[in-house]
Design an enzyme around this catalytic site. Structure first.
Site, PDB file in Angstrom:
ATOM      1  N   ARG A  50      36.025  46.990  36.062  1.00 52.45           N
ATOM      2  CA  ARG A  50      37.287  46.709  36.744  1.00 52.45           C
ATOM      3  C   ARG A  50      38.256  47.848  36.465  1.00 52.45           C
ATOM      4  NH1 ARG A  50      40.330  47.438  33.172  1.00 52.45           N
ATOM      5  NH2 ARG A  50      41.999  46.401  34.316  1.00 52.45           N
ATOM      6  N   GLY A  51      39.380  47.801  37.169  1.00 49.87           N
ATOM      7  CA  GLY A  51      40.287  48.943  37.187  1.00 49.87           C
ATOM      8  C   GLY A  51      39.981  49.744  38.442  1.00 49.87           C
ATOM      9  N   ARG A  93      35.496  42.944  46.364  1.00 53.23           N
ATOM     10  CA  ARG A  93      36.896  42.699  46.011  1.00 53.23           C
ATOM     11  C   ARG A  93      37.757  43.246  47.150  1.00 53.23           C
ATOM     12  NH1 ARG A  93      39.062  43.430  40.165  1.00 53.23           N
ATOM     13  NH2 ARG A  93      40.315  41.691  40.960  1.00 53.23           N
ATOM     14  N   GLN A 200      43.365  40.891  30.173  1.00 58.66           N
ATOM     15  CA  GLN A 200      42.922  42.291  30.102  1.00 58.66           C
ATOM     16  C   GLN A 200      43.783  43.113  29.150  1.00 58.66           C
ATOM     17  OE1 GLN A 200      43.484  40.579  32.973  1.00 58.66           O
ATOM     18  NE2 GLN A 200      42.145  41.247  34.637  1.00 58.66           N
ATOM     19  N   ASP A 241      46.681  48.904  42.443  1.00 59.82           N
ATOM     20  CA  ASP A 241      45.415  48.706  43.134  1.00 59.82           C
ATOM     21  C   ASP A 241      45.498  49.109  44.600  1.00 59.82           C
ATOM     22  OD1 ASP A 241      43.285  47.052  41.356  1.00 59.82           O
ATOM     23  OD2 ASP A 241      45.317  46.616  40.727  1.00 59.82           O
ATOM     24  N   ASN A 251      49.556  45.178  42.490  1.00 54.23           N
ATOM     25  CA  ASN A 251      48.984  45.380  41.156  1.00 54.23           C
ATOM     26  C   ASN A 251      48.727  44.009  40.534  1.00 54.23           C
ATOM     27  OD1 ASN A 251      48.213  47.318  39.064  1.00 54.23           O
ATOM     28  ND2 ASN A 251      49.846  46.387  37.868  1.00 54.23           N
ATOM     29  N   LYS A 252      48.167  44.004  39.346  1.00 54.18           N
ATOM     30  CA  LYS A 252      47.798  42.768  38.668  1.00 54.18           C
ATOM     31  C   LYS A 252      48.931  41.757  38.685  1.00 54.18           C
ATOM     32  CE  LYS A 252      44.606  41.946  37.227  1.00 54.18           C
ATOM     33  NZ  LYS A 252      43.520  41.179  37.896  1.00 54.18           N
TER      34      LYS A 252
END
Length: 350
Positions: A50-51, A93, A200, A241, A251-252
Site C-alpha cells: 500500500r501507499g 483499488r 498505518q 492518493d 488522501n487517507k
C-alpha cells in the site's frame, strides 16, 4: 545506509516477484512471493502492499506475471490476455491514481512494440517496470529535497497514515524530507497519527521512524488538536492518493479533519507526492472516486470484535481536502502554491 532504506516494498529478480507484507508489521518483517496476477490483485486490495507509489510499482511488476501467463502464440493473442489482466488489476483499488498511471504506461509501451514476439515483450515489460521503480526512488529523493527547504533544525511536523519507506521504493513522500534531514544531521521531530481504522501510522510510520532513529511520538487521531493547540508542531505533511486539477487532494480518511484543525491553528498544511498522483483529467475533488471498504475493518478493527456484528458501518478509505485548506503541494518538480488550477497547469506545461 539506514537499515530502513535497505527495505524494498516490491522486489523483482531471477527468483521472482516479492512484496513486503505490511499487514504483518510491526510484529513480523515478512516478504511473500507473488506467483499469479490474482495474488497481486489480492495483495493490493488487502493492503499487503500500500501507499500510492508502492502500489504503482507493484502493479507494474504484476504485468510481468501477466506477460508470463498470456498466450505466447501471437502478438494479438498475447495482447488480448495482457489487456484483460491489466483491466483486472485496475479494479483492485479505485482511488490511488498511481495504480492506473503505471498500468497505462506499460500498456502504451506494449502497444508501441506491436508485432514483436511475446518473449521480447516480456523483457520490455520488465525493463519498463524497473524504470518505474528507479524513477520512484529518484522522485522521492527530489520530493524530499524540496520539502526540506520548508524545515529547519528542531522543528516538528505532524503526519497521517504512512508515507515513508514502507509506502514507496525508498525515502517515501511526506516523510522523505525527514529522512534527508537525518542524513544531514538535522533533527526533525515527527508526531504520527495512529490512523484509524487500520492503524498505518501506529503500525508502519512509528515502526520505520523509530527504527531509523527519528524522534517520533505516536498519538491517537483525536489528539491532533491538542498537539496543535500546544504549539508542538510547526507544519503538517501528508501524502496524497490523487490530486485533482484544482488542487483538491484525496488522501487517507482523516486528512480533511487535520486540514481544518491546521487552518484553525494557523499551521501550514502540505500535501506531498509525485506528479504521477496529479490527475489533470479530473477538474475537482468531487469527481474523485472514493473507495469504501468492508465493515469488518472497523468491527474487528483492533484484532478482536469491538462492535456489534451487524451494526451499520460507514468506512471510506479516503476523504477529499479542498484546495483552500492546502498551503502547498510538494512534488519532485518543486512546491506548487495557490492558485493551484493555474500553477498545476503550468507545472505540466513545463
Amino acid at each position: 545506509m539506514d537499515k530502513m532504506m535497505e527495505l524494498q516494498t516490491v522486489r523483482y529478480g531471477e527468483d521472482g516477484l516479492f512484496i513486503l507484507d505490511t499487514t504483518k508489521l510491526p510484529r513480523n518483517l515478512e516478504y511473500i512471493k507473488m506467483e499469479t496476477v490474482e495474488e497481486c490483485f489480492d495483495a493490493i486490495r488487502t493492503l499487503k502492499v500500500r501507499g500510492a507509489p508502492a502500489i504503482g510499482v507493484a502493479a507494474a511488476y504484476a504485468l510481468v506475471l501477466a506477460a508470463e501467463e498470456a498466450r505466447q502464440t501471437s502478438y494479438e493473442e498475447f495482447y488480448e490476455d495482457f489487456k484483460r489482466a491489466k483491466d483486472y488489476l485496475a479494479k483492485s483499488r479505485p482511488t490511488a491514481v498511481n495504480l492506473f498511471w503505471a498500468l497505462d504506461r506499460i500498456d502504451r509501451m506494449v502497444q508501441k512494440h506491436r508485432g514483436e514476439s511475446p518473449h521480447r515483450l516480456r523483457t520490455a515489460i520488465i525493463d519498463e517496470a524497473d524504470r518505474i521503480k528507479q524513477e520512484d526512488v529518484e522522485m522521492c529523493r527530489k520530493i524530499g529535497e524540496h520539502g526540506l527547504t520548508l524545515l529547519s533544525d528542531g522543528m516538528a511536523i505532524l503526519t497521517h497514515c504512512n508515507t515513508g519507506v514502507l509506502a514507496a521504493s525508498r525515502y517515501g513522500t511526506a516523510i522523505a524530507p525527514v529522512y534527508l534531514a537525518k542524513e544531514r544531521g538535522t533533527n526533525i521531530k515527527v508526531f504520527a497519527d495512529e490512523t484509524r481504522p487500520l492503524l498505518q501510522g501506529a503500525r508502519l510510520t512509528s515502526y520505520e521512524l523509530f527504527h531509523s532513529g527519528v524522534d517520533v511520538t505516536l498519538i491517537c487521531d483525536n489528539m491532533a488538536a491538542m498537539v496543535m493547540k500546544n504549539k508542538w508542531v510547526q507544519a503538517v505533511f501528508i501524502g496524497c492518493d490523487r490530486i485533482a486539477a484544482n488542487g483538491d487532494v484525496a488522501n487517507k480518511i482523516g486528512t480533511y479533519g487535520l486540514a481544518v484543525l491546521a487552518k484553525h491553528h494557523g499551521i501550514p498544511f502540505y500535501s506531498v507526492g509525485p506528479t504521477s498522483t496529479i490527475d489533470m483529467e479530473i477538474a475537482t475533488g468531487d469527481e474523485i472516486p472514493i473507495e469504501e471498504r468492508g465493515a469488518e475493518e472497523i468491527i474487528y478493527g483492533l484484532g478482536y470484535q469491538i462492535a456489534p456484528e451487524d451494526v451499520k458501518v460507514y468506512n471510506p478509505a479516503f476523504d477529499v481536502t479542498p484546495n483552500e485548506l492546502i498551503t502547498g503541494i510538494i512534488t519532485e518538480k518543486g512546491i506548487v502554491r495557490p492558485p493551484f488550477r493555474e500553477n498545476l497547469a503550468k507545472l505540466f506545461a513545463e
